[in-house]
Design an enzyme around this catalytic site. Structure first.
Site, PDB file in Angstrom:
ATOM      1  N   TYR A   1      -7.222   4.253  -3.803  1.00 57.34           N
ATOM      2  CA  TYR A   1      -7.064   3.782  -2.546  1.00 57.34           C
ATOM      3  C   TYR A   1      -7.964   4.611  -1.593  1.00 57.34           C
ATOM      4  CZ  TYR A   1      -3.856   2.437   1.310  1.00 57.34           C
ATOM      5  OH  TYR A   1      -3.601   1.822   2.335  1.00 57.34           O
TER       6      TYR A   1
ATOM      7  N   ASP B   1       0.778  -1.175  -0.045  1.00 59.03           N
ATOM      8  CA  ASP B   1      -0.022   0.075  -0.233  1.00 59.03           C
ATOM      9  C   ASP B   1       0.853   1.333   0.018  1.00 59.03           C
ATOM     10  OD1 ASP B   1      -2.337  -1.416  -0.105  1.00 59.03           O
ATOM     11  OD2 ASP B   1      -2.909  -1.266   2.048  1.00 59.03           O
TER      12      ASP B   1
END
Length: 828
Positions: A309, A20
């Site tokens: 995201y 991430d």
């Protein structure tokens, strides 16, 4: 997993790190690099906002090294949290205060506890408003008066009166409008008194009502036992409008107004919108968003990441994203919905990472309705919310015609002036995408001209009291955390979950209430900061915000992780030393007198985090004389027993959240033998048992009475539903692979299953599907015959007729005990 990664790394030409893009992801990449012996600056680190082919390709074309400053910021956060948790929580445990303390959870708990105290100590101001309903058909006002009163006295299934929207619709159907009295005798109407004023407002309110045209005025007074200050005295003014009263439209002002779209979602605003519009909890919202980000299998496309995201604090949008949204509006909605210039949104949070994008669909041309078949209900609703927010934020403003009308009384010169507002949507603009707001109750005014006359058929004076600050919802608590700089987008959901799990706050009807434990622990942690020599601590909102800024500085390379942690630790230790010496107060005085001994009752902390009433005499010990000694069988003189210390009074009573004493609640359920059931709490949680006297204790050396029937017990599952006893299993000769014992056959929700007969000592299971077809067939038949032979448990409510099914929520069977009457305690 690590072993497998090491094996794959040995034969790999390149190792890419695509975790991430936030600080946690950067730290995970660093940990993997350490394990795989890759130098962090030389690592091939790639990040992307969305899991789409173009975004992933672009990321792999531009790899970078692992950013050690961001890794240090994440490591510093973990160490900070552990310093506070590991050093503060053990101070609470022996004091019986709570399960844990945390750098962020304790501050969030403080916000809820302080809001509770604000509400409890709030004393309202008083004011009066006079509203009216007026019709254009003057001759119909008398009949409408009766119809209107009948309409507003109606209630729905939840015993609630008509909503504002329903009232507005009724008025529109009867060519009428609602208005507020704003002026009397040339002066603005303002009937108010502050909470510390002794001024009476009733005369002024009656005078204004008479000027508006109210006749046959009746005044009713009532005392509100739960009110504070002026709110203790409730007054109602009623009457009938003067049928001769005429109002003439004095002015009409029409103004064009615009509604701008909101910025695209960031983590906090997504959680707020999902909570208020979809009823989703913050952690549930993030789980569904994670699924949409990681990818959904679409027909003909395979797995596709539908959103960018979802942990971000930036409202920034890439040029490519803006162009996609504008192209969608032009091609699918219409050129008139496209503004001349793109809209750009700046983040309100100065620490927001603008390199990240807002939460948006990866492709706006994937209209929610076109992919609905591939999504679950929750996925569809959340994706639609995100899609509408993104596409709508690039659409043109909506336009309204807002109308303000003033009506002056003309049959008498009282100077009474009513004012009403209404608006009409002239161009939907961004609302075409986002949706027109519902339930706002805006009036759609009929066509009329200046000089038109109306007649009032309802004039209603209303006593108003200032509302206390509202309790936090999930949405407003997330907003408050964001405003105060407490936590980060990735932590909001876990913060809310932890303060509930630790019994510092509870959610009732979607509002957060501080528990008694939450209030006491907050006071305890705040008391430690009273010392003037102590610097700001983690329990203080401002210092928590300062720590977040320090972590941002570590991520930016302005200060080192070690410097920041040392500074925090040096402040923390003196504070913890003070907490160790502080006494944790587990009780608070109540206003009630013990009915048994006359002492004051205190509110005492309960195991579940709530409170109950307990006599202060419990802490006062008295000596109980022992029973007279009996001679032994051999005639020897027994030892003299010492007096035993016991509490002087053991009276205790449950109370509600507001501290009012409660009678015991009842359960609307009878056992199979017809006895009432009551709720009890044991080692493993709540259960129901017959309300019968406990069996007498057996005497030493004597056997218990075998004829005494065992009380019927009914379990309650984790959801709070009734759990009927399962039928006994069938013993088989199939061996348990774990312990060598035999397996039992049971009937489950998914069919027959095999479990060890020695459960819970052995939790071995057998695979029913791996048995031969013949064995399965025989066992299925045996199980079916066994289930038919079992007597079905039949329970009823206390009326003896209404059946109660397995899985019925206990809340549906609970009869509240009501408020008990206790005398007030007066200090001698």
């Amino acid at each position: 997993v690590i072993t497998e990664l090491k094996k794959l790394a040995k034969g790999a030409r390149d190792i890419w790190f695509a975790t991430d893009l936030d600080r946690e992801g950067e730290a995970i990449a660093w940990h993997l690099a350490e394990v795989l012996k890759v130098n962090p600056p030389d690592a091939k680190r790639v990040t992307f906002d969305a899991i789409t082919k173009s975004d992933v390709q672009k990321a792999f074309e531009n790899p970078r090294g692992i950013d050690m400053h961001r890794v240090d910021a994440q490591r510093a956060r973990r160490i900070l949290d552990r310093l506070v948790g590991f050093l503060t929580s053990p101070i609470l445990w022996p004091k019986g205060a709570g399960k844990s303390a945390g750098r962020v959870q304790s501050v969030a708990s403080r916000l809820v506890a302080e809001r509770e105290e604000e509400i409890r100590s709030f004393t309202p101001d008083e004011s009066w408003e006079i509203s009216g309903a007026l019709c254009f058909d003057i001759d119909a006002s008398d009949a409408l008066h009766t119809e209107w009163n009948d309409f507003i006295s109606q209630t729905d299934t939840r015993n609630k009166p008509p909503t504002i929207k329903q009232r507005t619709a009724w008025l529109s159907d009867h060519r009428s409008l609602s208005a507020d009295l704003i002026e009397v005798d040339g002066k603005s109407l303002k009937i108010t008194a502050s909470n510390n004023s002794t001024e009476e407002l009733i005369d002024e309110a009656v005078s204004a009502a008479e000027a508006a045209g109210l006749l046959d005025i009746n005044i009713e007074r009532e005392e509100n036992q739960n009110g504070r200050g002026r709110a203790k005295n409730l007054i109602r003014i009623s009457g009938k409008p003067d049928p001769k009263a005429i109002y003439t439209i004095d002015s009409i002002e029409v103004k064009r107004t615009k509604s701008k779209p909101y910025p695209p979602f960031i983590t906090s605003t997504l959680q707020q919108a999902a909570s208020s519009k979809l009823g989703m909890a913050a952690d549930r919202t993030m789980r569904i968003a994670q699924q949409l980000y990681e990818g959904i299998t679409l027909p003909g496309e395979g797995s596709v990441g539908l959103i960018t995201y979802m942990r971000t604090d930036s409202t920034n949008l890439s040029g490519e994203a803006i162009n996609l949204a504008r192209r969608y509006l032009e091609e699918k909605v219409g050129k008139e919905y496209l503004p001349e210039k793109p809209r750009f949104y700046a983040s309100r949070d100065q620490s927001a990472q603008e390199a990240h994008e807002a939460i948006r669909p990866t492709d706006p041309f994937r209209d929610p309705n076109t992919i609905a078949s591939a999504l679950s209900d929750e996925q569809f609703r959340l994706y639609q919310l995100i899609w509408q927010s993104f596409v709508g934020c690039q659409a043109i403003d909506a336009e309204w015609d807002s109308t303000t009308v003033q009506m002056r009384r003309t049959d008498k010169d009282t100077g009474a002036v009513f004012k009403t507002n209404g608006r009409v949507l002239r161009f939907d603009g961004c609302l075409r995408i986002i949706g027109i707001p519902k339930g706002d109750g805006d009036q759609v005014l009929p066509e009329f001209d200046k000089g038109t006359t109306l007649s009032p058929f309802s004039i209603e004076p209303k006593q108003k009291f200032q509302s206390p600050p509202p309790r936090y919802t999930e949405a407003s608590l997330v907003k408050k955390l964001e405003q105060e700089g407490i936590g980060r987008p990735s932590t909001y959901a876990s913060i809310i979950r932890v303060i509930q799990d630790r019994a510092y706050a509870e959610q009732i009807a979607k509002r957060f209430y501080a528990t008694f434990r939450g209030e006491l622990v907050t006071e305890f942690l705040k008391d430690g900061t009273d010392n003037s020599d102590i610097e700001q601590q983690f329990i203080e909102v401002a210092y928590t915000r300062e720590i977040e800024n320090d972590l941002d500085d570590v991520a930016a390379g302005k200060i080192t992780r070690q410097e920041m942690l040392l500074r925090f630790y040096e402040k923390l230790i003196p504070y913890l030393n003070i907490l160790k010496d502080l006494e944790f107060v587990r009780s608070k005085p109540s206003p009630y007198k013990c009915p048994e001994c006359g002492r004051r009752l205190d509110y005492l902390l309960a195991k579940n985090g709530g409170k109950f009433l307990s006599c202060t005499g419990y802490n006062e010990k008295v000596l109980e004389d022992p029973p007279p000694p009996k001679r032994t069988a051999k005639g020897k003189k027994p030892r003299a027993r010492k007096p035993k210390e016991i509490p002087s009074c053991t009276f205790a009573m449950p109370c509600d959240r507001d501290g009012r004493p409660q009678l015991p609640e009842q359960i609307d359920l009878l056992s199979p033998s017809g006895k009432p059931m009551v709720k009890r709490t044991g080692r493993f949680g709540d259960f129901l048992v017959e309300d019968v006297p406990p069996p007498p204790k057996k005497k030493a050396g004597k056997k218990s009475d075998s004829d005494a029937p065992t009380p019927f017990i009914l379990n309650i599952d984790k959801k709070g539903d009734l759990k009927f006893p399962a039928p006994p299993p069938i013993a088989t000769d199939i061996e348990c692979e774990k312990c060598g014992g035999f397996l039992n056959l049971r009937d489950g929700k998914r069919g027959p299953w095999l479990g060890c007969s020695k459960f819970p000592k052995c939790r071995g299971r057998g695979a029913f599907s791996k048995l031969s077809e013949k064995e399965q067939k025989n066992l299925r038949k045996e199980l079916a015959d066994h289930m038919k032979s079992q007597q079905t448990l039949e329970l009823t409510r206390r009326d003896g007729h209404t059946p109660v099914e397995d899985g019925t929520p206990l809340s549906d069977l609970t009869i509240e005990g009501g408020v008990a009457e206790l005398e007030k305690f007066i200090e001698a």
